[in-house]
Every structure is written in structure tokens, then in C-alpha cells.
Design a protein around this motif. Structure first.
Motif, PDB file in Angstrom:
ATOM      1  N   ALA A   2      -2.444   6.587  -3.008  1.00 18.79           N
ATOM      2  CA  ALA A   2      -2.240   7.962  -2.556  1.00 18.79           C
ATOM      3  C   ALA A   2      -2.614   8.963  -3.643  1.00 18.79           C
ATOM      4  CB  ALA A   2      -0.793   8.167  -2.122  1.00 18.79           C
ATOM      5  N   LYS A   3      -2.416   8.594  -4.906  1.00 22.69           N
ATOM      6  CA  LYS A   3      -2.789   9.481  -6.006  1.00 22.69           C
ATOM      7  C   LYS A   3      -4.297   9.731  -6.041  1.00 22.69           C
ATOM      8  CE  LYS A   3       1.032   8.258  -9.026  1.00 22.69           C
ATOM      9  NZ  LYS A   3       1.437   7.520 -10.221  1.00 22.69           N
ATOM     10  N   LYS A   4      -5.066   8.797  -5.507  1.00 25.70           N
ATOM     11  CA  LYS A   4      -6.517   8.935  -5.502  1.00 25.70           C
ATOM     12  C   LYS A   4      -7.001   9.783  -4.328  1.00 25.70           C
ATOM     13  CE  LYS A   4      -7.229   4.540  -7.801  1.00 25.70           C
ATOM     14  NZ  LYS A   4      -7.949   3.286  -7.829  1.00 25.70           N
ATOM     15  N   ALA A   5      -6.116  10.057  -3.381  1.00 30.40           N
ATOM     16  CA  ALA A   5      -6.483  10.827  -2.191  1.00 30.40           C
ATOM     17  C   ALA A   5      -6.363  12.322  -2.466  1.00 30.40           C
ATOM     18  CB  ALA A   5      -5.580  10.432  -1.026  1.00 30.40           C
ATOM     19  N   ASP A   6      -6.930  13.130  -1.574  1.00 31.99           N
ATOM     20  CA  ASP A   6      -6.808  14.583  -1.722  1.00 31.99           C
ATOM     21  C   ASP A   6      -5.378  15.020  -1.383  1.00 31.99           C
ATOM     22  OD1 ASP A   6      -6.883  14.183   0.987  1.00 31.99           O
ATOM     23  OD2 ASP A   6      -8.276  15.799   1.406  1.00 31.99           O
ATOM     24  N   ARG A   7      -5.056  16.275  -1.666  1.00 32.71           N
ATOM     25  CA  ARG A   7      -3.688  16.780  -1.545  1.00 32.71           C
ATOM     26  C   ARG A   7      -3.131  16.656  -0.127  1.00 32.71           C
ATOM     27  NH1 ARG A   7      -0.501  21.021  -0.410  1.00 32.71           N
ATOM     28  NH2 ARG A   7       1.167  21.526  -1.861  1.00 32.71           N
ATOM     29  N   SER A   8      -3.888  17.028   0.880  1.00 33.46           N
ATOM     30  CA  SER A   8      -3.366  16.981   2.251  1.00 33.46           C
ATOM     31  C   SER A   8      -3.086  15.544   2.690  1.00 33.46           C
ATOM     32  CB  SER A   8      -4.329  17.662   3.221  1.00 33.46           C
ATOM     33  OG  SER A   8      -5.556  16.973   3.272  1.00 33.46           O
ATOM     34  N   THR A   9      -3.926  14.617   2.266  1.00 33.53           N
ATOM     35  CA  THR A   9      -3.697  13.212   2.609  1.00 33.53           C
ATOM     36  C   THR A   9      -2.448  12.697   1.907  1.00 33.53           C
ATOM     37  OG1 THR A   9      -6.071  12.894   2.847  1.00 33.53           O
ATOM     38  CG2 THR A   9      -4.735  10.915   2.645  1.00 33.53           C
ATOM     39  N   ARG A  10      -2.209  13.127   0.659  1.00 30.94           N
ATOM     40  CA  ARG A  10      -1.006  12.712  -0.073  1.00 30.94           C
ATOM     41  C   ARG A  10       0.245  13.220   0.622  1.00 30.94           C
ATOM     42  NH1 ARG A  10      -3.923  14.219  -4.782  1.00 30.94           N
ATOM     43  NH2 ARG A  10      -2.650  16.091  -4.943  1.00 30.94           N
ATOM     44  N   VAL A  11       0.232  14.464   1.077  1.00 35.61           N
ATOM     45  CA  VAL A  11       1.402  15.035   1.760  1.00 35.61           C
ATOM     46  C   VAL A  11       1.659  14.281   3.055  1.00 35.61           C
ATOM     47  CG1 VAL A  11       2.291  17.089   2.923  1.00 35.61           C
ATOM     48  CG2 VAL A  11       1.173  17.302   0.698  1.00 35.61           C
ATOM     49  N   GLU A  12       0.611  14.043   3.825  1.00 37.82           N
ATOM     50  CA  GLU A  12       0.763  13.303   5.078  1.00 37.82           C
ATOM     51  C   GLU A  12       1.155  11.854   4.818  1.00 37.82           C
ATOM     52  OE1 GLU A  12      -2.924  13.713   7.130  1.00 37.82           O
ATOM     53  OE2 GLU A  12      -2.721  15.881   7.317  1.00 37.82           O
ATOM     54  N   GLY A  13       0.698  11.298   3.706  1.00 41.71           N
ATOM     55  CA  GLY A  13       0.956   9.900   3.373  1.00 41.71           C
ATOM     56  C   GLY A  13       2.407   9.592   3.134  1.00 41.71           C
ATOM     57  N   THR A  14       3.172  10.566   2.629  1.00 39.14           N
ATOM     58  CA  THR A  14       4.595  10.309   2.407  1.00 39.14           C
ATOM     59  C   THR A  14       5.305  10.017   3.720  1.00 39.14           C
ATOM     60  OG1 THR A  14       5.131  12.663   2.504  1.00 39.14           O
ATOM     61  CG2 THR A  14       4.699  11.733   0.324  1.00 39.14           C
TER      62      THR A  14
END
Length: 168
Positions: free
Chosen positions: A103-115
Motif C-alpha cells: 500500500a505504501k507503493k500505491a498512490d494516496r487515494s488507493t492507500r486511503v481506500e486500501g485501509t
């Protein structure tokens, strides 16, 4: 002959093996399964996600059918009993840590959705054959299936809302 990675091998490339080993050591992920390491487990469990495989027997068969790729993926063969034992005993923190690393390698919106993606999902059949005549037979049981999504941080299933926004 020049070797070219398989598509599946390319999908696994973003997982930093050194960081993965650190996550496994932090959670003592290989404590119970000496021959079926955490990397084997991870790769084995990623296969059904892409192939829409639903059972341990089908995972085992799919893995055997592609055994020529095992060496290049860094894994060995898998038996469904071994996979079942590993699913029961290996700490979930190994997989949650791997997800966090990716998730750290993903962009910000993907990180937020990933949680919101990290959930424990259970799908349990409820046999109703002898109690209800309306229950349909699905080939194994006559009944229905209950799906429960468990949020690990809240330690309970999340509240559902109906279409009007009321809590259920």
C-alpha cells in the motif's frame, strides 16, 4: 535460452522479498510450518485470487497444473492439508504487513481506500433442509449461506445501513 518472467511472476515483483522476510520474522510467521514457508503460502493464496479458485482442492489442482513455474516463483508444491494447516496457524499479521508494504507503493487515494480492504470474511452455510421446505439444495446442503464481514480493529462486524441511512 533467455528466461522471461511469467505474467504471474511479474505481478509478484512489487513485493520486496527482503521486507517480506522482515515482516515474517516480526510476526514469527514460519514458527509452525518449517517446510511450507510464508512466501509459499503468500504465492499459493494469490493464485486463487486471480484465477477465481474457491476451494483448497482446486487450489492444489491449479498449482499442480502449473508446476513448471514453481522454481521461478520461489515456491514448492503444495498439498491441501498443508495449506489448510497454514491457513489456521500462520499469523494474519504476515499478510496484513505485506499489504501495508504494498500500500505504501500505491498512490494516496488507493492507500486511503486500501485501509477499508482489510477485512476478515466468513461465509458459513446454514443447513435448513429439515426445518424449511422453501430451502433450495445447492448440491451439498439444503439451506442458505450467511456472509459475515469482520472488522479486525473494531473487533466486531461493521454496522450496516439500509438505503435510507438508518443503522441495522
Amino acid at each position: 535460452m533467455h528466461y522471461v518472467n511469467s505474467i504471474f511472476g511479474e505481478l509478484l515483483k512489487p513485493i520486496d522479498r527482503r521486507q517480506f522476510r522482515e515482516i515474517v520474522e516480526r510476526h514469527d510467521g514460519d514458527a509452525y510450518d518449517k517446510s511450507f514457508k510464508s512466501w509459499d503460502h503468500l504465492v499459493t493464496m494469490v493464485v486463487p485470487q486471480f484465477g477465481q479458485v474457491a476451494s483448497l482442492r482446486a487450489i492444489e489442482a491449479t498449482f499442480k497444473a502449473n508446476s513448471h513455474q514453481h522454481y521461478h516463483l520461489g515456491v514448492d508444491k503444495v498439498a491441501r492439508s498443508t495449506l489448510s494447516d497454514a491457513n489456521a496457524r500462520r499469523p494474519v499479521g504476515v499478510f496484513a504487513g505485506t499489504f501495508a508494504m504494498l500500500a505504501k507503493k500505491a498512490d494516496r487515494s488507493t492507500r486511503v481506500e486500501g485501509t477499508e480492504m482489510v477485512r476478515l470474511i466468513d461465509s458459513s452455510p446454514i443447513p435448513l433442509g429439515k426445518m424449511c421446505e422453501w430451502a433450495e439444495w445447492n448440491g451439498r446442503i439444503r439451506g442458505m449461506k450467511m456472509h459475515v464481514v469482520y472488522h479486525p480493529r473494531r473487533r466486531c462486524p461493521p454496522l450496516r445501513r439500509d438505503y435510507a441511512g438508518n443503522r441495522q
